[in-house]
Design a protein around this motif. Structure first.
Motif, short mmCIF file in Angstrom:
data_model
loop_
_atom_site.label_atom_id
_atom_site.label_comp_id
_atom_site.label_asym_id
_atom_site.label_seq_id
_atom_site.Cartn_x
_atom_site.Cartn_y
_atom_site.Cartn_z
N ILE A 110 0.85 -1.20 0.00
CA ILE A 110 0.00 0.00 0.00
C ILE A 110 0.88 1.24 0.00
O ILE A 110 1.79 1.39 0.84
N ARG B 269 3.15 2.32 3.00
CA ARG B 269 2.43 2.38 4.28
C ARG B 269 2.18 1.01 4.89
O ARG B 269 2.05 0.88 6.11
N HIS B 270 2.13 -0.02 4.05
CA HIS B 270 1.77 -1.35 4.55
C HIS B 270 2.22 -2.39 3.53
O HIS B 270 2.16 -2.16 2.32
N GLN C 105 -6.28 -7.03 3.89
CA GLN C 105 -5.01 -6.34 4.10
C GLN C 105 -5.14 -4.85 3.82
O GLN C 105 -4.56 -4.02 4.53
N SER D 87 -4.56 -1.84 6.60
CA SER D 87 -3.60 -0.75 6.37
C SER D 87 -4.16 0.60 6.82
O SER D 87 -3.40 1.55 7.00
#
Length: 475
Positions: free
Chosen positions: A220, A227-228, A310, A314
């Motif tokens: 992400i 970020r993730h 997911q 995030s």
């Protein structure tokens, strides 16, 4: 294939669940890259979900990869960039607070102190592979670069990329056994993001979904920052396995998936289809089209559900203005974009079939531009150092006894294995001797305790109370 002597190239190796891929390329002055050599080996028998679990087989595979590349390059490879991916790879958010004197000006040393404090943080059975700084919280504001700002406190926020120790350790053992020096380890999903995503996509916010053989990696991005990241233990091979459960050979099941499999079927299409429609498995056997589509769609739906989870975890689900970008071999499945649109309600879906930088290659696997080699190409693009060691002379193709270069490398591998076996034997012998010594010490202690508790010592202790000394025969 290299047609002349080249002394400046970058070599990268990707460890996938279905194949190990090696590539070498020369970076040109205009920013393009010319692929000079390419090699691949099946890895399904020794790599599972990105993790090496058979060191010897992986080492032999690496030797084969290296030999093929060197033959094409007409040069000896000195080192290679190694991609790290796999199931245990993921991100965790971590913050570090640092109080400051009132009116302090944040310096580079302050930021470095925060970074060090973050790197010093440890995780149980996990290794910190890379740190991605997020925004710094300065007072009530957020800053990407806080140096020079006046404040009373600062909070450093980081996304740490971690994985089980065994992920890199097994790679290191295999590479050492194969005699391959490591230029650097590169977190593969990060390299992929740098090479297939546009600046607009990373800034606006997007989810990069790499659909692999046994894993699906979700990355992400927002405001040009990762970020993730998470690796889901599901991929295209799971679809193949479900098809082969219908008493179909795995090779035939894979072909069925690629040729006829459909990730999403519109209801209108189903209405037009004949219920008796079949697809050929072999010359003697068919499979019902509806059954095949149900199998494929069910597994794809499961993968998409995990991807969506997911994205939700995030906390950026509502900020992905650039939508989803699909890549990897699994992105070639028919109607995969439509499946993501219908299952996630995300309208912007793009498939990245190739990397953004210009690549000149003659190999048909690379020229197919089907997304399956995007990570391998990205590792080569990210690599900076020259991996050339020396020219591969004709005489060096043969050993002192006339054996071929490959036979000589295999003999070196056997020698290394024998040395490691001898070392393990010595370590085991040392361990047994240590255990024997501990047992002797334990036995001596038990003997001492028995003597102290014997009737003679008890008598001696009692008599001593009354001021009488008892002498032994030795005295």
């Amino acid at each position: 294939m290299a047609t002349k002597e080249v002394k400046d190239f970058v070599v990268a190796i990707e460890f996938g669940s279905s194949k190990v891929t090696g590539i070498a390329g020369k970076k040109n002055s205009d920013g393009s890259i010319t692929v000079l050599a390419y090699a691949r080996e099946d890895s399904s028998s020794f790599i599972k979900r990105g993790l090496v679990y058979n060191i010897d087989k992986t080492a032999q595979c690496l030797i084969n990869i290296k030999l093929k590349l060197e033959k094409s390059l007409k040069a000896i490879i000195g080192k290679a960039y190694i991609g790290i991916g796999g199931q245990s790879l993921h991100t965790v958010f971590h913050s570090v607070n640092l109080p400051l004197e009132p009116g302090s000006v944040i310096s580079k040393e302050t930021v470095d102190e925060l970074k060090k404090a973050n790197r010093d943080f440890t995780y149980d059975n996990q290794e910190l592979l890379q740190v991605v700084p997020q925004e710094y919280k300065v007072g009530t504001n957020s800053q990407i670069d806080p140096v020079g700002v006046v404040c009373d406190s600062i909070e450093g926020r980081y996304v740490n990329i971690i994985a089980r120790y065994s992920l890199r350790q097994n790679l290191e053992k295999s590479l050492a056994l194969a005699g391959i020096q490591v230029a650097d380890y590169i977190v593969a999903p990060l390299a992929l993001g740098e090479c297939v995503l546009s600046d607009v996509e990373k800034r606006s916010g997007c989810a990069l979904i790499d659909l692999g053989a046994q894993t699906t990696t979700v990355s992400i991005y927002k405001n040009n920052i990762l970020r993730h990241l998470s690796v889901i233990p599901l991929g295209g091979y799971n679809i193949t396995k479900d098809i082969s459960a219908q008493q179909i050979e795995e090779e035939d099941a894979e072909e069925l998936k690629l040729k006829y499999g459909c990730a999403y079927t519109e209801k209108e299409d189903n209405a037009d289809n004949d219920d008796d429609k079949t697809f050929p498995v072999t010359d003697e056997r068919n499979i019902e089209a509806k059954l095949l589509n149900d199998i494929v769609e069910s597994r794809v739906e499961e993968i998409i559900a995990n991807v969506s989870e997911q994205v939700r975890q995030s906390k950026y689900a509502d900020d992905l203005l650039a939508g989803f970008i699909l890549t990897g071999g699994g992105s070639n499945l028919k109607n995969i974009e439509l499946a993501f649109k219908k299952r996630t309600n995300v309208e912007k879906i793009r498939t990245a079939k190739f990397v953004i930088p210009t690549i000149d290659a003659k190999n048909p696997d690379i020229r197919s531009r089907d997304g399956s080699l995007n990570t391998t190409l990205s590792l080569m693009i990210i690599g900076k150092d020259n991996c050339f060691e020396s020219v591969l002379e004709t005489d060096s193709l043969f050993g002192p006894n006339g054996e071929s270069y490959q036979e000589r490398q295999q003999e070196l591998l056997r020698q290394k294995e024998a040395e490691e076996a001898k070392q393990r034997e010595l370590q085991e012998k040392e361990r047994q001797e240590q255990e024997a010594e501990l047992e002797r010490q334990k036995q001596a202690e038990e003997d001492r305790e028995r003597r102290e508790n014997s009737w003679w010592n008890k008598l001696k202790k009692n008599v001593t109370k009354f001021g009488t000394t008892i002498f032994s025969d030795e005295d």
